[in-house]
Motif scaffolding. Structure first.
Motif, short mmCIF file in Angstrom:
data_model
loop_
_atom_site.label_atom_id
_atom_site.label_comp_id
_atom_site.label_asym_id
_atom_site.label_seq_id
_atom_site.Cartn_x
_atom_site.Cartn_y
_atom_site.Cartn_z
N SER A 25 -1.67 7.00 -1.20
CA SER A 25 -2.82 7.24 -1.69
C SER A 25 -4.04 6.31 -1.87
N CYS A 26 -3.61 4.95 -1.26
CA CYS A 26 -4.64 3.87 -1.53
C CYS A 26 -5.65 3.88 -0.95
N HIS A 50 4.74 -0.06 -6.95
CA HIS A 50 3.77 0.57 -5.98
C HIS A 50 4.13 2.01 -5.51
N HIS A 77 -6.62 0.62 -5.72
CA HIS A 77 -6.53 1.93 -6.58
C HIS A 77 -7.56 1.77 -7.78
N HIS A 129 0.83 -0.98 -0.02
CA HIS A 129 0.08 -0.19 -0.07
C HIS A 129 0.88 1.06 0.18
N CYS A 130 0.23 2.39 -0.31
CA CYS A 130 0.98 3.66 -0.36
C CYS A 130 -0.02 4.86 0.21
#
Ligand SMILES: [Zn+2]
Length: 446
Positions: free
Chosen positions: A149-150, A364, A165, A146-147
């Motif tokens: 902006s997820c 990612h 996303h 994950h990041c």
């Protein structure tokens, strides 16, 4: 090994500004305008990193690792203007902090080239207006990667988080064209500084405003599914001076359908019917009905199309629109509403199943990488669609190869084994089998 191109008179004529070479150069010039977030001169420029990712998606490489083999390939310089191809790790590092909205002008540049080449004239749908279909799609889902902006989806029973996303695509289309023209998509992602998930409706609001800003005079009819036929969204469309044809289902609009039923009984609904191959086709419409009970001032025009087979099978579609429906335009407006499927079939399905690897995780990142990659893939798809629409050399090569998959496979294999001066050169060699002819004597002596 450089292959000699065929004599010029045999080569299909190109529309110069809309050929792959011109478009790749245009994309490169657009990339050069994006400021390098590193703020210093680095051995590998941001432009080279962006063009490398764009090149990877143009070649439909299945992974970043496969693309890495191209690091010393002369074709990357000759065809994409790249001086230094970064390693996979380096590419991810350089692209992760890039703001996705900085990529939007790249789409506009290609779009304006289409306008300039008058290629969009055949896309005019109704009274100078173009159909623009909006729809969201997911391209990434994981329980671990994950990041920032997820989107986060929490499982109600187990509490397990799924990271996702999605993006909202806006695609120009026409009932008579197989090709579509995507505008820059809008990521559906967690907004800066927000803990809340984004949703398709908010993304649509941002996207419509951006499109209007980028194309202040573009005449548009927005086509969407039933989720969009609500009062706040319709008012947003009106604010942006856009017409609409939106799906409408009885379950979502009981009041509207009651009004229409009452109008049917009072004989105020116009009906047109005809038969096609034993199937009865019927259009019913009425103008100026309230959308729902709490928004009685918001009047829409109701359009229904049904197909009734000889054995009782039937299919119906219903829409609301702000375009005045008449006996003259009803069939054409139905075509416009029904062509919404093109965003599913000709866009998302092509990206997912026709060699683009839309759902593959190329990397990612911690910030924007996943979104940057998705946007660059959509840009590569746009450039391909323009070639498919406007470039006779591309069309002839595709026809010869039979399928898109065969076209991309051949393109990659030519790219790997030979050196080309340009995409034009590469397509010519594929079209006229020049590589095979060259290799034949060698193989015969084996
Ligand atoms: Zn993410």
């Amino acid at each position: 090994m450089i292959l000699r191109p065929p004599p010029q008179e045999r080569v299909p004529r190109l529309r110069k500004h809309l050929s792959a070479d011109a478009l790749y150069q245009l994309v490169r010039l657009g990339c050069e305008k994006i400021p390098d977030h590193r703020g210093r001169k680095c051995p590998i420029s941001l432009t080279d990193a962006l063009m490398s990712a764009f090149g990877m998606f143009s070649l439909k490489d299945p992974s970043l690792l496969a693309f890495e083999e191209r690091r010393n390939d002369k074709n990357m310089g000759n065809l994409f203007g790249i001086a230094h191809v970064p390693s996979d790790t380096h590419m991810r590092e350089i692209l992760d902090p890039v703001e996705p909205r900085q990529l939007r002008p790249l789409f506009d540049d290609v779009f304006r080239q289409l306008q300039r080449g008058k290629a969009l004239e055949s896309f005019v749908f109704y009274q100078g207006h173009y159909l623009l279909s909006l729809d969201g799609t997911g391209y990434f889902s994981s329980s671990s990667i994950h990041c920032d902006s997820c989107l986060e989806k929490v499982h109600k029973q187990t509490g397990e988080i799924t990271y996702q996303h999605q993006m909202l695509a806006a695609v120009m289309m026409h009932p008579d064209h197989r090709e579509v023209v995507p505008l820059a998509p809008e990521p559906i992602e967690k907004q800066d500084g927000s803990e809340k998930n984004d949703c398709e409706r908010n993304a649509a609001k941002r996207l419509l405003r951006q499109i209007r800003q980028e194309h202040p005079h573009l005449k548009l009819i927005v086509v969407e599914d039933g989720l969009a036929s609500n009062a706040p969204h319709i008012r947003e469309l009106q604010n942006q001076d856009m017409h609409f044809i939106l799906g409408a289902k009885p379950g979502d609009h009981p009041f509207l359908f009651e009004q229409v039923l009452a109008a049917f009984e009072a004989d105020r609904v116009t009906t047109i019917s005809w038969t096609e191959e034993g199937v009865l086709c019927e259009i019913s419409f009425i103008n100026g009905v309230p959308l729902n009970e709490s928004n009685q001032d918001l009047r829409v025009n109701f359009l229904q199309y049904g197909e009734y087979g000889p054995n009782g099978e039937q299919r119906t579609w219903t829409w609301v629109t702000d375009l005045e429906i008449s006996r003259q335009n009803a069939r054409w407006l139905v075509k416009g509403g029904r062509c919404r499927w093109k965003i599913e079939n000709e866009t998302f399905n092509t990206l997912k199943n026709q060699g683009y690897h839309f759902e593959h995780n190329y990397g990612h990142g911690k910030k924007n990488l996943s979104v940057v990659f998705a946007m660059l893939m959509m840009l590569a798809f746009l450039v391909d669609q323009v070639q498919q629409l406007c470039c006779p050399l591309f069309q002839a090569t595709w026809k010869k190869m039979g399928t898109k998959r065969a076209l991309w496979d051949n393109l990659r294999s030519h790219f790997r084994h030979f050196v080309f001066r340009s995409m034009r050169h590469l397509y010519q060699v594929m079209l006229y089998d020049l590589a095979k002819k060259l290799l034949a004597p060698t193989l015969n002596t084996c």
